[in-house]
Scaffold this motif. Structure first.
Motif, PDB file in Angstrom:
ATOM      1  N   UNK A  24       0.816  -1.205   0.000  1.00 50.08           N
ATOM      2  CA  UNK A  24       0.000   0.000   0.000  1.00 50.08           C
ATOM      3  C   UNK A  24       0.848   1.252   0.000  1.00 50.08           C
ATOM      4  N   UNK A  25       0.161   2.404  -0.002  1.00 51.48           N
ATOM      5  CA  UNK A  25       0.849   3.690  -0.131  1.00 51.48           C
ATOM      6  C   UNK A  25       1.110   4.376   1.204  1.00 51.48           C
ATOM      7  N   UNK A  80      11.431 -12.142   6.910  1.00 51.47           N
ATOM      8  CA  UNK A  80      10.911 -10.801   6.621  1.00 51.47           C
ATOM      9  C   UNK A  80      11.439 -10.389   5.247  1.00 51.47           C
ATOM     10  N   UNK A  81      10.617 -10.574   4.205  1.00 53.03           N
ATOM     11  CA  UNK A  81      11.038 -10.292   2.827  1.00 53.03           C
ATOM     12  C   UNK A  81      10.501  -8.940   2.388  1.00 53.03           C
ATOM     13  N   UNK A  82      11.394  -8.037   2.054  1.00 50.42           N
ATOM     14  CA  UNK A  82      10.993  -6.692   1.658  1.00 50.42           C
ATOM     15  C   UNK A  82      11.337  -6.452   0.189  1.00 50.42           C
ATOM     16  N   UNK A  83      10.327  -6.021  -0.575  1.00 45.24           N
ATOM     17  CA  UNK A  83      10.509  -5.786  -2.014  1.00 45.24           C
ATOM     18  C   UNK A  83      10.188  -4.318  -2.290  1.00 45.24           C
ATOM     19  N   UNK A  84      11.122  -3.397  -2.029  1.00 46.22           N
ATOM     20  CA  UNK A  84      10.824  -1.961  -2.145  1.00 46.22           C
ATOM     21  C   UNK A  84      10.458  -1.520  -3.552  1.00 46.22           C
ATOM     22  N   UNK A  85      10.931  -2.239  -4.577  1.00 45.21           N
ATOM     23  CA  UNK A  85      10.600  -1.872  -5.950  1.00 45.21           C
ATOM     24  C   UNK A  85       9.220  -2.337  -6.379  1.00 45.21           C
ATOM     25  N   UNK A  86       8.647  -3.271  -5.657  1.00 48.16           N
ATOM     26  CA  UNK A  86       7.296  -3.738  -5.948  1.00 48.16           C
ATOM     27  C   UNK A  86       7.197  -4.823  -6.996  1.00 48.16           C
ATOM     28  N   UNK A 111       5.850 -10.641   3.657  1.00 50.37           N
ATOM     29  CA  UNK A 111       6.296  -9.871   2.493  1.00 50.37           C
ATOM     30  C   UNK A 111       5.729  -8.464   2.567  1.00 50.37           C
ATOM     31  N   UNK A 112       6.580  -7.462   2.440  1.00 48.50           N
ATOM     32  CA  UNK A 112       6.111  -6.071   2.391  1.00 48.50           C
ATOM     33  C   UNK A 112       6.472  -5.467   1.047  1.00 48.50           C
ATOM     34  N   UNK A 113       5.483  -4.759   0.476  1.00 50.16           N
ATOM     35  CA  UNK A 113       5.601  -4.162  -0.852  1.00 50.16           C
ATOM     36  C   UNK A 113       5.072  -2.730  -0.801  1.00 50.16           C
ATOM     37  N   UNK A 114       5.459  -1.896  -1.759  1.00 45.52           N
ATOM     38  CA  UNK A 114       4.831  -0.579  -1.880  1.00 45.52           C
ATOM     39  C   UNK A 114       3.450  -0.726  -2.525  1.00 45.52           C
ATOM     40  N   UNK A 115       2.831   0.385  -2.863  1.00 43.65           N
ATOM     41  CA  UNK A 115       1.551   0.335  -3.569  1.00 43.65           C
ATOM     42  C   UNK A 115       1.742  -0.322  -4.932  1.00 43.65           C
ATOM     43  N   UNK A 116       0.814  -1.176  -5.321  1.00 42.89           N
ATOM     44  CA  UNK A 116       0.874  -1.864  -6.604  1.00 42.89           C
ATOM     45  C   UNK A 116      -0.228  -1.334  -7.517  1.00 42.89           C
ATOM     46  N   UNK A 117       0.056  -1.277  -8.823  1.00 40.50           N
ATOM     47  CA  UNK A 117      -1.005  -0.893  -9.749  1.00 40.50           C
ATOM     48  C   UNK A 117      -1.841  -2.129 -10.073  1.00 40.50           C
ATOM     49  N   UNK A 118      -2.921  -1.906 -10.808  1.00 41.34           N
ATOM     50  CA  UNK A 118      -3.859  -3.004 -11.051  1.00 41.34           C
ATOM     51  C   UNK A 118      -3.229  -4.141 -11.851  1.00 41.34           C
ATOM     52  N   UNK A 119      -2.231  -3.818 -12.674  1.00 38.66           N
ATOM     53  CA  UNK A 119      -1.584  -4.881 -13.458  1.00 38.66           C
ATOM     54  C   UNK A 119      -0.806  -5.830 -12.550  1.00 38.66           C
TER      55      UNK A 119
END
Length: 336
Positions: A24-25, A80-86, A111-119
């Motif tokens: 999320x954002x 704790x897997x972090x994917x900052x690029x998404x 897993x933590x991610x930034x905001x993702x687009x619909x694709x």
């Protein structure tokens, strides 16, 4: 399984799954959710923790190896897997899907991610994660929902305030949820439990709002003069480039002009919104704006935007920010 952020607490009281995805954002909400999951994991005996951050050239074999390297003493492990690029890329996508085929009660993957687009939300790797575990989309509440969010936070520290106080806080922390969290905590330190007065809130809460072009467009469509004025002033104080402000306002005006012209020609509104690529919650805002604004008003606003464009290029005299406000005010007027 997809959960809302407010459902996480009740979920963790019932169970702890071997896979969680947070995205999320809003960093504050992601951090709080991750902390809650890690705390529950410690209670369940996950005494080991390994942090992996996916940077360029990351070796996805590390993830699979981390899952296989369990303690000789049989301790459970949290990865704790972090994917900052998404985006995990081809290798990451394959590794994550392989992981989902071999979930273990002794290993928890967070897993933590930034905001993702619909694709990305429809990508095979992400849908596999959602189907295998628990995913939470954690975005900041919009301005209309922010008072309710603030009230919930105040309740946690046994405090309440009336709607005027909630709106006062919301207006001063808009777009800055971390600052909102800090201001709410400050109220808990300054005042005892119970109901807070508007005067107490006014004395304590700073103006820490952050303004962006999306907020400007929302205020413009809603005809919200107070928010429009605050947002333009905030953008000016933050040094936002005038051409970007003009672009944001002009895009909304052009879209409204196109849709209004179609309505005048007898075309169905839903098809016009689709053609103009107006989706989701923005459709409601655009429909309300169209009820308020006539063809003549929109065409006049478009001409006004053209004059501002000339002013931005050094042609003519005037204050750009004052003209932005005048443009916004004419769009907030009732239909004429």
């Amino acid at each position: 399984m997809l959960l809302k952020g407010e459902q996480l607490g009740a979920h963790l009281e019932r169970e702890l799954r071997p896979l969680y995805v947070l995205y999320g954002d809003e960093p504050l909400l992601v951090l709080e959710a991750a902390d809650a999951i890690r705390a529950k994991a410690r209670q369940q005996g996950f005494s080991e923790r390994e942090v992996l951050t996916v940077l360029p050239q990351f070796d996805w074999g590390q993830l699979l190896a981390a899952g296989g390297n369990l303690s000789l003493f049989g301790d459970k492990k949290l990865i704790d897997l972090r994917i900052p690029g998404g985006k995990p890329g081809k290798d990451g996508s394959a590794a994550l899907q392989q992981w989902c085929q071999n979930l273990s009660s002794d290993t928890l993957l967070l897993i933590t991610l930034p905001e993702l687009d619909w694709r990305e939300e429809k990508a095979a790797w992400f849908t596999t994660l959602v189907n295998a575990g628990v995913a939470l989309k954690l975005n900041a509440p919009p301005l209309l929902e922010l008072p309710s969010w603030i009230a919930g936070r105040l309740r946690r520290q046994q405090q309440t305030v009336d709607m005027d106080g909630l709106k006062f806080i919301a207006e001063r922390v808009e777009g800055n949820l971390l600052a909102a969290h800090q201001e709410i905590q400050k109220l808990g330190l300054l005042y005892p439990a119970g109901k807070l007065s508007l005067e107490q809130v006014r004395d304590a809460v700073l103006n820490v709002a952050r303004y962006d072009l999306d907020g400007l467009r929302e205020a413009l469509l809603a005809g919200d003069v107070a928010r429009l004025t605050r947002t333009l002033d905030g953008l000016m104080q933050e040094g936002e480039a005038p051409p970007l402000v003009l672009w944001a306002m002009s895009e909304e005006i052009r879209a409204l002009c196109t849709i209004r012209a179609g309505l005048d020609a007898g075309r169905p509104l839903d098809q016009l919104l689709k053609d103009a690529k107006v989706w989701g919650p923005r459709q409601v805002a655009v429909k309300k704006a169209l009820q308020r604004l006539s063809t003549a008003a929109l065409e006049g606003a478009l001409r006004h935007a053209g004059k501002i464009d000339q002013l931005a290029k050094g042609i003519g005299q005037g204050n750009l920010w004052e003209e932005f406000l005048r443009l916004g005010l004419r769009l907030a007027a009732l239909k004429r």
